[in-house]
Design a protein around this motif. Structure first.
Motif, PDB file in Angstrom:
ATOM      1  N   ALA A 154     -23.430  -2.607 -25.395  1.00  0.00           N
ATOM      2  CA  ALA A 154     -23.667  -2.328 -23.829  1.00  0.00           C
ATOM      3  C   ALA A 154     -25.236  -2.329 -23.800  1.00  0.00           C
ATOM      4  O   ALA A 154     -26.005  -3.151 -22.892  1.00  0.00           O
ATOM      5  N   ALA A 155     -25.963  -1.897 -25.094  1.00  0.00           N
ATOM      6  CA  ALA A 155     -27.309  -1.986 -24.697  1.00  0.00           C
ATOM      7  C   ALA A 155     -27.999  -3.615 -24.960  1.00  0.00           C
ATOM      8  O   ALA A 155     -28.837  -3.655 -24.377  1.00  0.00           O
ATOM      9  N   GLU A 156     -27.219  -4.106 -25.731  1.00  0.00           N
ATOM     10  CA  GLU A 156     -27.427  -5.422 -25.701  1.00  0.00           C
ATOM     11  C   GLU A 156     -27.238  -6.190 -24.479  1.00  0.00           C
ATOM     12  O   GLU A 156     -28.119  -6.965 -24.064  1.00  0.00           O
ATOM     13  N   MET A 157     -26.059  -6.087 -23.791  1.00  0.00           N
ATOM     14  CA  MET A 157     -25.847  -6.923 -22.983  1.00  0.00           C
ATOM     15  C   MET A 157     -26.320  -6.470 -21.340  1.00  0.00           C
ATOM     16  O   MET A 157     -26.619  -7.346 -20.601  1.00  0.00           O
ATOM     17  N   LEU A 158     -26.218  -5.334 -21.325  1.00  0.00           N
ATOM     18  CA  LEU A 158     -26.871  -4.497 -20.184  1.00  0.00           C
ATOM     19  C   LEU A 158     -28.331  -4.404 -20.025  1.00  0.00           C
ATOM     20  O   LEU A 158     -28.920  -4.820 -19.053  1.00  0.00           O
ATOM     21  N   GLY A 159     -28.834  -4.239 -21.122  1.00  0.00           N
ATOM     22  CA  GLY A 159     -30.238  -3.964 -21.240  1.00  0.00           C
ATOM     23  C   GLY A 159     -30.763  -2.713 -20.911  1.00  0.00           C
ATOM     24  O   GLY A 159     -30.126  -1.824 -20.392  1.00  0.00           O
ATOM     25  N   ALA A 319     -22.190  -5.520 -15.579  1.00  0.00           N
ATOM     26  CA  ALA A 319     -23.362  -5.709 -15.536  1.00  0.00           C
ATOM     27  C   ALA A 319     -23.627  -6.253 -14.011  1.00  0.00           C
ATOM     28  O   ALA A 319     -24.529  -5.803 -13.260  1.00  0.00           O
ATOM     29  N   ASP A 320     -22.907  -7.111 -13.573  1.00  0.00           N
ATOM     30  CA  ASP A 320     -22.670  -7.741 -12.153  1.00  0.00           C
ATOM     31  C   ASP A 320     -22.391  -6.584 -11.184  1.00  0.00           C
ATOM     32  O   ASP A 320     -23.146  -6.337 -10.136  1.00  0.00           O
ATOM     33  N   VAL A 321     -21.490  -5.643 -11.561  1.00  0.00           N
ATOM     34  CA  VAL A 321     -21.191  -4.580 -10.721  1.00  0.00           C
ATOM     35  C   VAL A 321     -22.426  -3.598 -10.473  1.00  0.00           C
ATOM     36  O   VAL A 321     -22.683  -3.134  -9.228  1.00  0.00           O
ATOM     37  N   ILE A 322     -23.043  -3.423 -11.570  1.00  0.00           N
ATOM     38  CA  ILE A 322     -24.249  -2.580 -11.267  1.00  0.00           C
ATOM     39  C   ILE A 322     -25.353  -3.249 -10.818  1.00  0.00           C
ATOM     40  O   ILE A 322     -25.817  -2.429  -9.709  1.00  0.00           O
ATOM     41  N   ASP A 323     -25.426  -4.550 -10.803  1.00  0.00           N
ATOM     42  CA  ASP A 323     -26.519  -5.247 -10.048  1.00  0.00           C
ATOM     43  C   ASP A 323     -26.210  -4.981  -8.444  1.00  0.00           C
ATOM     44  O   ASP A 323     -27.080  -4.660  -7.531  1.00  0.00           O
ATOM     45  N   ALA A 324     -24.905  -5.420  -8.154  1.00  0.00           N
ATOM     46  CA  ALA A 324     -24.645  -5.350  -6.675  1.00  0.00           C
ATOM     47  C   ALA A 324     -24.684  -3.824  -6.106  1.00  0.00           C
ATOM     48  O   ALA A 324     -24.978  -3.667  -4.826  1.00  0.00           O
ATOM     49  N   ALA A 325     -24.368  -3.028  -7.234  1.00  0.00           N
ATOM     50  CA  ALA A 325     -24.514  -1.566  -6.383  1.00  0.00           C
ATOM     51  C   ALA A 325     -25.771  -0.882  -6.349  1.00  0.00           C
ATOM     52  O   ALA A 325     -26.177  -0.490  -5.083  1.00  0.00           O
ATOM     53  N   GLY A 326     -26.887  -1.560  -7.141  1.00  0.00           N
ATOM     54  CA  GLY A 326     -27.964  -1.308  -6.769  1.00  0.00           C
ATOM     55  C   GLY A 326     -28.801  -1.790  -5.941  1.00  0.00           C
ATOM     56  O   GLY A 326     -29.459  -1.237  -5.190  1.00  0.00           O
ATOM     57  N   ALA A 327     -28.067  -2.949  -5.376  1.00  0.00           N
ATOM     58  CA  ALA A 327     -28.622  -3.501  -3.990  1.00  0.00           C
ATOM     59  C   ALA A 327     -28.082  -3.162  -2.998  1.00  0.00           C
ATOM     60  O   ALA A 327     -28.330  -3.657  -1.854  1.00  0.00           O
ATOM     61  N   GLY A 328     -26.858  -2.210  -3.180  1.00  0.00           N
ATOM     62  CA  GLY A 328     -26.235  -2.169  -1.897  1.00  0.00           C
ATOM     63  C   GLY A 328     -25.242  -3.087  -1.648  1.00  0.00           C
ATOM     64  O   GLY A 328     -24.833  -2.935  -0.466  1.00  0.00           O
ATOM     65  N   GLN A 329     -24.719  -3.688  -2.478  1.00  0.00           N
ATOM     66  CA  GLN A 329     -23.897  -4.995  -1.831  1.00  0.00           C
ATOM     67  C   GLN A 329     -22.463  -4.971  -2.496  1.00  0.00           C
ATOM     68  O   GLN A 329     -22.123  -5.937  -2.564  1.00  0.00           O
ATOM     69  N   LEU A 330     -22.221  -3.686  -3.148  1.00  0.00           N
ATOM     70  CA  LEU A 330     -20.790  -4.153  -4.033  1.00  0.00           C
ATOM     71  C   LEU A 330     -19.862  -3.726  -3.064  1.00  0.00           C
ATOM     72  O   LEU A 330     -18.666  -4.458  -3.400  1.00  0.00           O
ATOM     73  N   LEU A 331     -19.787  -2.955  -2.079  1.00  0.00           N
ATOM     74  CA  LEU A 331     -18.695  -2.703  -1.344  1.00  0.00           C
ATOM     75  C   LEU A 331     -18.660  -3.570  -0.177  1.00  0.00           C
ATOM     76  O   LEU A 331     -19.543  -4.083   0.662  1.00  0.00           O
ATOM     77  N   PRO A 332     -17.596  -4.010   0.479  1.00  0.00           N
ATOM     78  CA  PRO A 332     -17.235  -4.599   1.583  1.00  0.00           C
ATOM     79  C   PRO A 332     -17.786  -3.845   2.881  1.00  0.00           C
ATOM     80  O   PRO A 332     -17.713  -2.809   3.082  1.00  0.00           O
ATOM     81  N   SER A 333     -18.534  -4.665   3.642  1.00  0.00           N
ATOM     82  CA  SER A 333     -19.025  -3.933   4.923  1.00  0.00           C
ATOM     83  C   SER A 333     -17.927  -3.517   5.921  1.00  0.00           C
ATOM     84  O   SER A 333     -16.764  -3.981   5.737  1.00  0.00           O
ATOM     85  N   PRO A 334     -17.917  -2.445   6.586  1.00  0.00           N
ATOM     86  CA  PRO A 334     -16.940  -1.921   7.573  1.00  0.00           C
ATOM     87  C   PRO A 334     -16.281  -2.992   8.446  1.00  0.00           C
ATOM     88  O   PRO A 334     -15.056  -3.251   8.865  1.00  0.00           O
ATOM     89  N   SER A 335     -17.220  -4.190   8.815  1.00  0.00           N
ATOM     90  CA  SER A 335     -17.029  -5.243   9.676  1.00  0.00           C
ATOM     91  C   SER A 335     -15.722  -6.187   8.750  1.00  0.00           C
ATOM     92  O   SER A 335     -14.725  -6.580   9.036  1.00  0.00           O
TER      93      SER A 335
END
Length: 340
Positions: A154-159, A319-335
């Motif tokens: 994880a340290a290698e791949m996630l950074g 790693a992609d999930v962490i990045d999306a969560a950090g940007a507030g884009q992981l979950l679908p919008s209510p609409s």
């Protein structure tokens, strides 16, 4: 009990399900050999607090018995939502499974809303076990089984930056509201809501205190993980995980006032077109906890089952999930959830 219907487990927790002489089921949960301690025994004052919110179409099912050796729950069925989604088919179509899962998740969101509305009891409550377990591993890289090996990969791949970020997410801000938490709501202990049978969420061994987003992110994190794995590896079932995530959020934010007397079940068909008011939740925090849940599952697999090379691929997904969560884009919008 007459016979065991199913048993499974890891080095962390062991589960056995048996049909009783009365015709219902006993779910017995025991500490696994590498857990490092007993399951926590719920404080009576905390159990009394949970009982005030337990009733609903998905009930907060409290232990029939709980002690240092584990907990036993009485339930009306022997399978979980996880078993429905991931196990062999039992005659239901994909459409049936999707409908049962969506309805159960909506009512689970409502059940968690009821619980979070209960005033915190006077007894001391810890932070959720899963977050404490993950934070310890992130900081020192130690643990049973292949946990140290996973930490190195994880340290290698996630950074370094991502590892520091998720460690910070494990500690809620001091100003965050604290409520009574389930502490570990999971698809594996969530019993489906089917015609003529109430659903249930086994509740007791993980009771905790913290922000409401902790519970919501924990169960949604399992759906996020399934969504990511289906996109990467495919699935034998045609299921819409964004719809499921939306149902949990809808159920939570449209839960009825728990101060009112028990009434007839709400009309879930209204959820098909409703766009929920999610102001009651910080969706960015929900997404961050969902990412933590995904990473915790990887930790637990390595620590309490075994190393498997597929964990490397899952680290790429997380790693992609962490990045999306950090940007507030992981979950679908209510609409988006409403259109699913």
């Amino acid at each position: 009990m007459s016979r065991a219907d199913d048993s499974y487990g890891t080095g962390y927790v062991l589960t056995a399900i048996a049909r009783s002489a009365e015709g219902d089921y006993r779910w017995s949960r025991r500490p696994g050999p590498h857990r490092g301690g007993a399951l926590r025994t719920p404080d009576p004052a905390v159990l009394d607090a949970v009982r005030t919110a337990a009733r609903g179409r998905v009930e907060l099912t409290l232990p029939e018995r709980a002690d240092a050796t584990g907990a036993t729950y009485r339930a009306g069925q022997s399978r979980s939502i996880a078993a429905m989604l991931l196990g062999p088919g039992t005659g239901e179509s994909d459409a049936d499974i999707a409908r049962i899962t969506a309805d159960t998740l909506a009512e689970t969101g409502a059940a968690l809303a009821r619980l979070h509305a209960v005033p915190l009891p006077g007894a001391d409550l810890p932070s959720p076990d899963g977050l404490l377990r993950l934070l310890s591993w992130l900081r020192d890289g130690l643990g049973p089984g292949a946990a140290p090996d996973l930490h190195r990969r994880a340290a290698e791949m996630l950074g370094r930056d991502r590892m520091a970020t998720v460690a910070a997410w494990c500690v809620p801000p001091a100003e965050a509201p604290h409520v009574l938490l389930h502490g570990g709501p999971s698809l594996g202990i969530l019993l489906p809501l089917t015609p003529g049978t109430h659903g249930g969420l086994l509740t007791g061994e993980n009771l905790a205190a913290g922000p409401p987003e902790s519970d919501m992110g924990w169960i949604i994190g399992e759906l996020v993980e399934l969504r990511a794995s289906v996109h990467r590896f495919g699935s034998r079932r045609d299921l819409d995980f964004d719809l499921f995530i939306g149902r949990v959020l809808e159920g939570y934010t449209t839960a009825p006032d728990t101060s009112a007397p028990d009434t007839a079940a709400p009309d879930l068909t209204a959820l098909d077109t409703a766009t929920p008011d999610t102001a009651a939740l910080d969706l960015t925090a929900v997404g961050r906890t969902a990412a933590l849940r995904f990473l915790t599952h990887l930790h637990d697999f390595a620590a309490y089952l075994k190393w498997h090379d597929v964990l490397v691929e899952y680290l790429r997904l997380v790693a992609d999930v962490i990045d999306a969560a950090g940007a507030g884009q992981l979950l679908p919008s209510p609409s988006q959830a409403a259109r699913s």
